[in-house]
Design an enzyme around this catalytic site. Structure first.
Site, PDB file in Angstrom:
ATOM      1  N   THR A 254      50.293  27.253  51.928  1.00  0.00           N
ATOM      2  CA  THR A 254      49.251  27.888  52.747  1.00  0.00           C
ATOM      3  C   THR A 254      49.859  28.677  53.897  1.00  0.00           C
ATOM      4  OG1 THR A 254      47.664  26.149  52.194  1.00  0.00           O
ATOM      5  CG2 THR A 254      47.204  27.472  54.150  1.00  0.00           C
TER       6      THR A 254
ATOM      7  N   LYS B  24      41.849  30.592  47.399  1.00  0.00           N
ATOM      8  CA  LYS B  24      42.331  29.241  47.132  1.00  0.00           C
ATOM      9  C   LYS B  24      41.381  28.688  46.076  1.00  0.00           C
ATOM     10  CE  LYS B  24      44.581  25.290  48.208  1.00  0.00           C
ATOM     11  NZ  LYS B  24      46.034  25.076  48.096  1.00  0.00           N
TER      12      LYS B  24
ATOM     13  N   ASP C 263      43.113  24.532  54.408  1.00  0.00           N
ATOM     14  CA  ASP C 263      43.932  25.576  53.776  1.00  0.00           C
ATOM     15  C   ASP C 263      43.101  26.826  53.482  1.00  0.00           C
ATOM     16  OD1 ASP C 263      45.985  23.779  53.881  1.00  0.00           O
ATOM     17  OD2 ASP C 263      46.018  23.330  51.743  1.00  0.00           O
TER      18      ASP C 263
ATOM     19  N   GLU D  77      46.464  31.395  46.171  1.00  0.00           N
ATOM     20  CA  GLU D  77      47.301  30.217  46.405  1.00  0.00           C
ATOM     21  C   GLU D  77      46.973  29.127  45.396  1.00  0.00           C
ATOM     22  OE1 GLU D  77      47.968  26.566  49.550  1.00  0.00           O
ATOM     23  OE2 GLU D  77      46.934  28.369  50.260  1.00  0.00           O
TER      24      GLU D  77
ATOM     25  N   VAL E 203      47.466  25.105  43.834  1.00  0.00           N
ATOM     26  CA  VAL E 203      47.196  23.799  44.433  1.00  0.00           C
ATOM     27  C   VAL E 203      48.319  22.858  44.033  1.00  0.00           C
ATOM     28  CG1 VAL E 203      45.713  23.160  42.484  1.00  0.00           C
ATOM     29  CG2 VAL E 203      45.519  21.909  44.650  1.00  0.00           C
ATOM     30  N   GLY E 204      48.891  22.160  45.021  1.00  0.00           N
ATOM     31  CA  GLY E 204      49.985  21.246  44.733  1.00  0.00           C
ATOM     32  C   GLY E 204      51.192  21.964  44.166  1.00  0.00           C
TER      33      GLY E 204
ATOM     34  N   PRO F 196      61.803  28.448  59.687  1.00  0.00           N
ATOM     35  CA  PRO F 196      62.291  27.213  60.321  1.00  0.00           C
ATOM     36  C   PRO F 196      61.158  26.215  60.520  1.00  0.00           C
ATOM     37  CG  PRO F 196      62.001  28.919  61.972  1.00  0.00           C
ATOM     38  CD  PRO F 196      61.733  29.565  60.633  1.00  0.00           C
TER      39      PRO F 196
END
Length: 247
Positions: free
Chosen positions: A25, A46, A63, A124, A126-127, A213
């Site tokens: 996400t 999503k 998300d 996006e 899922v998992g 980061p």
């Protein structure tokens, strides 16, 4: 595979991950943030979101909300997240508990509508890449049906090389293009992070888009913007130039 030949359609990408909770996400939001800066009409999707809470009479998933906030086109949740499930567990289990079935054809129908309403769509997953969606299909099947270039998010932590290479193989096995990959720092204390990235660079035959980061605790909008500052999506197929003219 989706037909992408209509005049209104410009580009879209599928965001996959080496596991759950590794920053899909965050990266999808960063892509939308960068797209919005180019001036194109961008939309986030999503298709399946597991884990929701009721706010002011409306079910929300964090998300999905991040993607909606970063997209430049406001669209109905019924299109952007056709399967919003309440329990934060494996999607096929969450759906069964609500006596629902996650149907790929319905997702594809919603996606087709989105491509007519926006110039660029970020989808996006899922998992991880092989998370079951129903008794017959998983997320890889959805990605294959969409037929989009894949951006892989690698969660930097112990074991990430193995997880990344297995996912790269799974993407290739579906006949999909791995358009690029991102290293997202999940474990700030991970030993030899640079060496792990170097090992992946030498093995993954796709552009490296950057390393994010470990981020401090920030509001979602600030977090997404900070992540976008570490990434370069310009090499992705169909990525628009700042003027809005597609490359």
């Amino acid at each position: 595979m989706i037909d992408q030949t209509t005049d209104s359609f410009k580009a879209a990408w599928f965001i996959a991950g080496t596991d759950t909770e590794i920053g899909k996400t965050l990266i999808a939001g960063a892509m939308l943030h960068a797209l919005t800066k180019t001036g194109v009409r961008s939309a986030g999707m999503k298709p399946v979101a597991a884990g929701a809470e009721l706010r002011d009479g409306v079910w929300h998933n964090d998300d999905a909300d991040v993607l909606a906030a970063e997209a430049s086109v406001a669209l109905p949740q019924e299109l952007t997240t056709p399967f919003l499930l309440r329990q934060p567990t494996a999607p096929h289990i969450a759906a069964a508990q609500e006596q629902r079935t996650i149907e790929l054809e319905h997702i594809l129908t919603c996606y087709r509508q989105l491509t007519g309403l926006a110039d660029a769509v970020v989808v996006e997953g899922v998992g991880g890449f092989r998370v079951p969606l129903n008794d017959k299909h998983d997320t890889a099947d959805l990605a294959q049906q969409l037929g989009l270039p894949v951006v892989l998010v690698v969660g930097l932590r112990l074991g990430c090389i193995n997880h990344a290479m297995l996912t790269v193989e799974a993407i290739a096995a579906r006949g999909l293009q791995l358009a690029g990959w991102v290293a997202n720092t999940v474990d700030a204390a991970m030993l030899n992070g640079d060496a792990n990235i170097a090992a992946l660079k030498s093995r993954i035959q796709a552009p490296f888009l950057g390393r994010v980061p470990r981020m401090p605790e920030l509001p979602a909008k600030a977090l997404v913007k900070a992540a976008a500052d570490h990434l370069d999506f310009s090499c992705l197929p169909g990525w628009p130039l700042p003027s809005g003219i597609h490359s």
